[in-house]
Write an enzyme that holds these catalytic residues in place. Structure first.
Site, PDB file in Angstrom:
ATOM      1  N   ARG A  84      10.774   2.139 -10.347  1.00  0.00           N
ATOM      2  CA  ARG A  84       9.463   1.536 -10.090  1.00  0.00           C
ATOM      3  C   ARG A  84       9.477   0.054 -10.444  1.00  0.00           C
ATOM      4  O   ARG A  84       8.842  -0.769  -9.778  1.00  0.00           O
ATOM      5  CB  ARG A  84       8.373   2.269 -10.879  1.00  0.00           C
ATOM      6  CG  ARG A  84       7.021   1.551 -10.866  1.00  0.00           C
ATOM      7  CD  ARG A  84       5.894   2.398 -11.424  1.00  0.00           C
ATOM      8  NE  ARG A  84       6.248   3.153 -12.595  1.00  0.00           N
ATOM      9  CZ  ARG A  84       6.336   2.664 -13.835  1.00  0.00           C
ATOM     10  NH1 ARG A  84       6.113   1.372 -14.068  1.00  0.00           N
ATOM     11  NH2 ARG A  84       6.651   3.448 -14.851  1.00  0.00           N
ATOM     12  N   TYR A  96      -9.198  -7.967   9.301  1.00  0.00           N
ATOM     13  CA  TYR A  96      -8.747  -6.585   9.457  1.00  0.00           C
ATOM     14  C   TYR A  96      -9.729  -5.658   8.755  1.00  0.00           C
ATOM     15  O   TYR A  96     -10.177  -5.948   7.635  1.00  0.00           O
ATOM     16  CB  TYR A  96      -7.340  -6.439   8.879  1.00  0.00           C
ATOM     17  CG  TYR A  96      -6.897  -5.006   8.722  1.00  0.00           C
ATOM     18  CD1 TYR A  96      -6.919  -4.122   9.801  1.00  0.00           C
ATOM     19  CD2 TYR A  96      -6.462  -4.533   7.497  1.00  0.00           C
ATOM     20  CE1 TYR A  96      -6.534  -2.799   9.654  1.00  0.00           C
ATOM     21  CE2 TYR A  96      -6.050  -3.215   7.336  1.00  0.00           C
ATOM     22  CZ  TYR A  96      -6.094  -2.353   8.419  1.00  0.00           C
ATOM     23  OH  TYR A  96      -5.705  -1.047   8.267  1.00  0.00           O
ATOM     24  N   ASP A 149      -3.290 -14.493   4.949  1.00  0.00           N
ATOM     25  CA  ASP A 149      -2.654 -13.316   5.534  1.00  0.00           C
ATOM     26  C   ASP A 149      -1.952 -13.779   6.805  1.00  0.00           C
ATOM     27  O   ASP A 149      -2.591 -14.120   7.795  1.00  0.00           O
ATOM     28  CB  ASP A 149      -3.699 -12.241   5.840  1.00  0.00           C
ATOM     29  CG  ASP A 149      -3.084 -10.939   6.341  1.00  0.00           C
ATOM     30  OD1 ASP A 149      -1.980 -10.988   6.910  1.00  0.00           O
ATOM     31  OD2 ASP A 149      -3.722  -9.886   6.171  1.00  0.00           O
ATOM     32  N   LYS A 185       4.329  -4.661  10.172  1.00  0.00           N
ATOM     33  CA  LYS A 185       4.113  -5.217  11.505  1.00  0.00           C
ATOM     34  C   LYS A 185       5.323  -6.025  11.969  1.00  0.00           C
ATOM     35  O   LYS A 185       6.404  -5.479  12.090  1.00  0.00           O
ATOM     36  CB  LYS A 185       2.818  -6.044  11.492  1.00  0.00           C
ATOM     37  CG  LYS A 185       1.611  -5.347  10.835  1.00  0.00           C
ATOM     38  CD  LYS A 185       1.294  -3.987  11.431  1.00  0.00           C
ATOM     39  CE  LYS A 185      -0.067  -3.448  11.015  1.00  0.00           C
ATOM     40  NZ  LYS A 185      -0.230  -3.185   9.573  1.00  0.00           N
TER      41      LYS A 185
END
Length: 396
Positions: free
Chosen positions: A64, A116, A188, A213
């Protein structure tokens, strides 16, 4: 020169800061494996690491906290965005949520009024419950941005181009406003990717990606990232990355790295095809209005040419037949698959209002139900145009 010296010289590369994007995409974060010499970063599919002594490790102690495959991805992302640091997350939303934890209760965020849907949901429906304040304004207007700033404003949040209306914001201009007030600017950059736009070089403090994306580019992994330069922010965000634990697995990191290697080539193809498709749609009698930064008709076309290396692969438009026609078109395309998401090699079509932006319904950011959004892939442009032409012909 002895043999060892010659080998060391061969390993040297030009300064990474001077690499063009095509070179950076191929070589960023790539180091031959010291054990096997493997060129591609291995998938370190492990949750823990053997230690040399109690509390003495080799730089990795728990999956992690860190993973070598993730480290390679983070290095690559930092180089691509011309940043000092990059942190990877299990999704774009996990990256956004972690960054917003730098904002304290009672502090204020100025965000764009075209976002978004998932970002708006996080801001308006979740983070407000923890005392964060938000204003949503047209960030294309410097006056609107300036007027929205309050004494407790800590962050300005931009999408450019925006999702789904493809509006642009002058990053440099907003950065000057933000820094004059001692405010962070976060961008973004998902719709553009670092192949077309590098916000840190334009004055932004943080760049955020859904690596799902364009960066990943093959619709086979989910991830997110934050890229930035500030040392103090790194200490806090790295702590949060580990403490919260919303990290990507080694396989997702490997797939994202694999996608990065062709990013520059893919973005050229996406932009080329999207421009051709946009020109076709702009001339079609069934299309009422189109939004694409690469067209002269786009109100911020000049800004796109100045700020971006290419107009990108995203297009939005309205049909003269409204919502019913839009739904019919989405059902009749073959190469354009009806699906959410974007940025993969394949072309996608969707209606944002009931799909990706359902969470902004009944809000000031609500999307017109007749809007169609295309993610234009890298297929043959003539095939894509023919597919849309056939779909439009089938609309009654």
């Amino acid at each position: 020169m002895d043999k060892n010296k010659q080998q060391e010289e061969k390993k040297k590369s030009p300064n990474q800061e001077t690499w063009q994007i095509e070179t950076a995409a191929v070589h960023a974060g790539m180091h031959p494996d010291p054990v096997t010499g493997a060129i591609m970063t291995p998938i370190y599919q492990t949750s823990t690491y053997a230690q040399l002594d109690v509390g003495q490790h080799r730089g990795f102690e728990y999956g992690r906290t860190d993973n070598p495959t993730r480290s390679a991805l983070q290095e690559a992302l930092a180089i691509l965005e011309a940043g000092k640091y990059a942190l990877s997350f299990s999704s774009g939303m996990a990256a956004i949520d972690t960054l917003l934890r730098l904002i304290k209760p009672g502090e204020h965020v100025v965000a764009g009024d075209d976002l978004y849907g998932g970002t708006y949901r996080l801001f308006a429906n979740i983070l407000t419950e923890f005392g964060l304040l938000f204003s949503f304004v047209d960030t294309g207007s410097m006056q609107a941005v300036e007027q929205a700033i309050t004494p407790n404003t800590k962050l300005i949040w931009l999408e450019t181009p925006t999702n789904p209306m493809l509006k642009l914001t002058d990053i440099s201009a907003v950065a000057k406003i933000a820094h004059a007030h001692g405010i962070w600017l976060a961008v973004d950059n998902t719709f553009a990717s670092p192949a077309l736009q590098r916000p840190l070089t334009l004055g932004a403090d943080f760049v955020i990606h859904s690596t799902t994306k364009y960066i990943g580019g093959h619709t086979d992994s989910v991830g997110g990232a934050i890229i930035f330069n500030d040392d103090a922010a790194y200490e806090r965000l790295k702590y949060l990355q580990n403490a919260i634990g919303a990290v990507p697995g080694p396989m997702d990191c490997f797939l994202t790295l694999r996608g990065i290697r062709t990013l520059a080539l893919r973005m050229k193809a996406h932009s080329h095809n999207a421009l051709r498709v946009a020109q076709f749609l702009a001339d079609h009698p069934a299309v009422a209005e189109i939004f694409y930064p690469g067209l002269d008709s786009h109100p911020q076309h000049a800004l796109a040419r100045r700020q971006m290396a290419g107009p990108g692969g995203m297009i939005s438009f309205f049909l003269t037949g409204g919502e019913n026609a839009a739904r019919e078109l989405a059902k009749h395309t073959k190469l354009f698959t009806l699906a959410e998401s974007l940025g993969g090699v394949e072309s996608l079509i969707e209606l944002p209002a009931p799909m990706t932006h359902a969470s902004v319904a009944d809000s000031p950011l609500a999307v017109d139900p007749g809007l169609v959004r295309l993610s234009v892939g890298i297929e043959n442009e003539a095939d894509l145009i023919a597919d849309l032409g056939a779909g439009l012909a089938a609309v009654k």
